[in-house]
Design a protein around this motif. Sequence first.
Motif, PDB file in Angstrom:
ATOM      1  N   LEU A  11      -2.877 -31.935 -53.888  1.00  0.00           N
ATOM      2  CA  LEU A  11      -4.142 -31.341 -53.467  1.00  0.00           C
ATOM      3  C   LEU A  11      -3.927 -29.969 -52.848  1.00  0.00           C
ATOM      4  O   LEU A  11      -4.809 -29.125 -52.852  1.00  0.00           O
ATOM      5  CB  LEU A  11      -4.822 -32.260 -52.449  1.00  0.00           C
ATOM      6  N   VAL A  30      -8.203 -32.859 -58.650  1.00  0.00           N
ATOM      7  CA  VAL A  30      -8.551 -33.242 -57.273  1.00  0.00           C
ATOM      8  C   VAL A  30      -9.037 -34.687 -57.245  1.00  0.00           C
ATOM      9  O   VAL A  30      -8.647 -35.487 -56.378  1.00  0.00           O
ATOM     10  CB  VAL A  30      -9.622 -32.288 -56.706  1.00  0.00           C
ATOM     11  N   GLU A  33      -6.170 -37.044 -57.741  1.00  0.00           N
ATOM     12  CA  GLU A  33      -5.271 -37.028 -56.586  1.00  0.00           C
ATOM     13  C   GLU A  33      -5.850 -37.841 -55.430  1.00  0.00           C
ATOM     14  O   GLU A  33      -5.126 -38.587 -54.763  1.00  0.00           O
ATOM     15  CB  GLU A  33      -5.021 -35.584 -56.148  1.00  0.00           C
ATOM     16  N   ILE A  34      -7.152 -37.723 -55.215  1.00  0.00           N
ATOM     17  CA  ILE A  34      -7.791 -38.473 -54.136  1.00  0.00           C
ATOM     18  C   ILE A  34      -7.671 -39.973 -54.376  1.00  0.00           C
ATOM     19  O   ILE A  34      -7.296 -40.749 -53.482  1.00  0.00           O
ATOM     20  CB  ILE A  34      -9.277 -38.063 -54.000  1.00  0.00           C
ATOM     21  N   GLU A  38      -5.402 -42.859 -52.136  1.00  0.00           N
ATOM     22  CA  GLU A  38      -5.909 -44.135 -51.620  1.00  0.00           C
ATOM     23  C   GLU A  38      -5.145 -45.311 -52.208  1.00  0.00           C
ATOM     24  O   GLU A  38      -4.787 -46.261 -51.502  1.00  0.00           O
ATOM     25  CB  GLU A  38      -7.408 -44.260 -51.919  1.00  0.00           C
ATOM     26  N   GLU A 167      -5.373 -39.522 -44.717  1.00  0.00           N
ATOM     27  CA  GLU A 167      -6.653 -39.674 -45.405  1.00  0.00           C
ATOM     28  C   GLU A 167      -6.649 -38.859 -46.698  1.00  0.00           C
ATOM     29  O   GLU A 167      -6.040 -37.790 -46.788  1.00  0.00           O
ATOM     30  CB  GLU A 167      -7.803 -39.227 -44.501  1.00  0.00           C
ATOM     31  N   ALA A 168      -7.375 -39.358 -47.693  1.00  0.00           N
ATOM     32  CA  ALA A 168      -7.472 -38.650 -48.974  1.00  0.00           C
ATOM     33  C   ALA A 168      -8.432 -37.475 -48.897  1.00  0.00           C
ATOM     34  O   ALA A 168      -8.443 -36.624 -49.784  1.00  0.00           O
ATOM     35  CB  ALA A 168      -7.929 -39.618 -50.062  1.00  0.00           C
ATOM     36  N   CYS A 169      -9.219 -37.415 -47.847  1.00  0.00           N
ATOM     37  CA  CYS A 169     -10.110 -36.278 -47.619  1.00  0.00           C
ATOM     38  C   CYS A 169      -9.295 -34.983 -47.586  1.00  0.00           C
ATOM     39  O   CYS A 169      -8.270 -34.906 -46.894  1.00  0.00           O
ATOM     40  CB  CYS A 169     -10.837 -36.475 -46.285  1.00  0.00           C
ATOM     41  N   PRO A 170      -9.695 -33.949 -48.339  1.00  0.00           N
ATOM     42  CA  PRO A 170      -8.921 -32.684 -48.350  1.00  0.00           C
ATOM     43  C   PRO A 170      -8.703 -32.115 -46.962  1.00  0.00           C
ATOM     44  O   PRO A 170      -7.705 -31.433 -46.712  1.00  0.00           O
ATOM     45  CB  PRO A 170      -9.784 -31.758 -49.212  1.00  0.00           C
ATOM     46  N   THR A 176     -10.981 -42.444 -45.539  1.00  0.00           N
ATOM     47  CA  THR A 176     -10.898 -42.713 -46.984  1.00  0.00           C
ATOM     48  C   THR A 176      -9.738 -43.671 -47.239  1.00  0.00           C
ATOM     49  O   THR A 176      -9.945 -44.846 -47.534  1.00  0.00           O
ATOM     50  CB  THR A 176     -10.723 -41.407 -47.770  1.00  0.00           C
ATOM     51  N   SER A 177      -8.535 -43.180 -47.081  1.00  0.00           N
ATOM     52  CA  SER A 177      -7.371 -44.058 -47.265  1.00  0.00           C
ATOM     53  C   SER A 177      -7.401 -45.223 -46.279  1.00  0.00           C
ATOM     54  O   SER A 177      -7.121 -46.365 -46.640  1.00  0.00           O
ATOM     55  CB  SER A 177      -6.075 -43.269 -47.083  1.00  0.00           C
TER      56      SER A 177
END
Length: 357
Positions: A11, A30, A33-34, A38, A167-170, A176-177
Motif C-alpha cells: 500500500l 489497493v 492489498e487491504i 486482513e 489495521e488495513a486502513c491506509p 479493519t484487521s
Amino acid sequence: MSAAEKLPNSLGSNENSSAPPATLIERLRVLREIVSIEGNAILRAAQTLGVEAVRAAEMTANCEGCVVVTGVGKAGLVGKKLVATLASTGTPAHFLHPAEAVHGDLGRVRSSDVVWAISNSGRSEEVVRIAAHLREHSAGLIAITASNDNPLSAAANCTVAIGKHNEACPNGLAPTSSTAVMMAVGDGIAMLASRLRSFTPQDFAKYHPGGALGRKLASVDQIMRGLDACRIAPSDITVREAMVSASKNGRRTGAVMLVNASKQLVGIFTDSDLARILETRNDVALDESIANRMTANPTTATSGMLLQDALAVMSRRRISELPVLDSQNRPIGLIDITDIAGLLGDQDDPAILSFQP
C-alpha cells in the motif's frame, strides 16, 4: 504479463500514499492489498490461539443459560454478529450494550449466563466499567481482546488474546484487521462450542426454516406427499386392479406403492412401468399379478432424512419417486420429483442434479 502480475505489493508503494489511486490497476492493487492484510491478520491470529480459546468454547458449550455478548463501537457491531452465529448454532445468545447496561440492563445477566466481553484494547471505558459486575453475577466472563495486559483481561475468568494487528486502513486508524480477527476468532469459538454440543445439521435446520437455506435443510417429512395424496395398493392384486383401486382425484403421483398384509412396503410400480406394458401392447400383463411387474425392495427414504440427502439419492439412482418409510418400513409418504423441481433453486447443488427418469 497480465495486469494482475504487474500489481505492486505494498500500500505504501506510491510516492504519495494519501493521494487517491488514479488508475484501475492502482485501485485494484489497493483493494487486494487491504483484503490481504486482513486475511493475513486472521491467519496469524489462528496460529497464536491457545488453550484459553478452547476453554472459552468449553465454557460456552457448558453454559446452562444464555451467552451474553457485550462490546462498544466496532467491537459491539462484531458482537452483534457473533450473537447471531451463536444463536443459529445451538447456543442461546443476546447482546448487551454496555452503555444501556448501567441504566438497568445489567438485570439481563443471570447467574447461569456466560458473558463474552469484546474490546481490542481491553480498555473501553463502558465495557471495563461493568466487567466486575458481569463476572460476579454470571457463570463466567470471557474477554476477547488483543492481549492479557489490560483492565478487561484482569477482570475476566478467561481471556482469549487475539494479538495486535496493523489495521488495513491506509491511515492505520479505522478498525479493519482487528475487527476481522475478532469476528474470525469469535466464529471459531462458537463453532467449537457447537461441536462440543454435538450440534447436527438437523438441529441447524430447526433455526433456519426460511429461504433457500431452510429449504435445503428441510426434512422429507416437510416436503413429501402424505398418504392421503399417495397411491397405495396391495401387492397381491393385478396391475389393472391396482390402477383402479389406487386411483386418486387431482394431480396424482407417478408411482403406486405396494404393501403386504402388514402394510409394509414391498415394491413400487411406476407410470413408466405401465407405459412399457402399453407400448408393447402386452394387454395380458394388465391382468397379471402386479408383484411380477413391480420393482421389489425399491430405494426409499426414512422419516427425518434431510431433503437434500433424499434428492441426492434420487439423482444418483435416476429415479423420480422416492417412498418415505417409518421405522417399521411402512410408507408414510412419497417424494415426487415433480413437486420439488426447482424447489432449492441452486443448480450447482449436487443434491438436485438434473437426470432422466
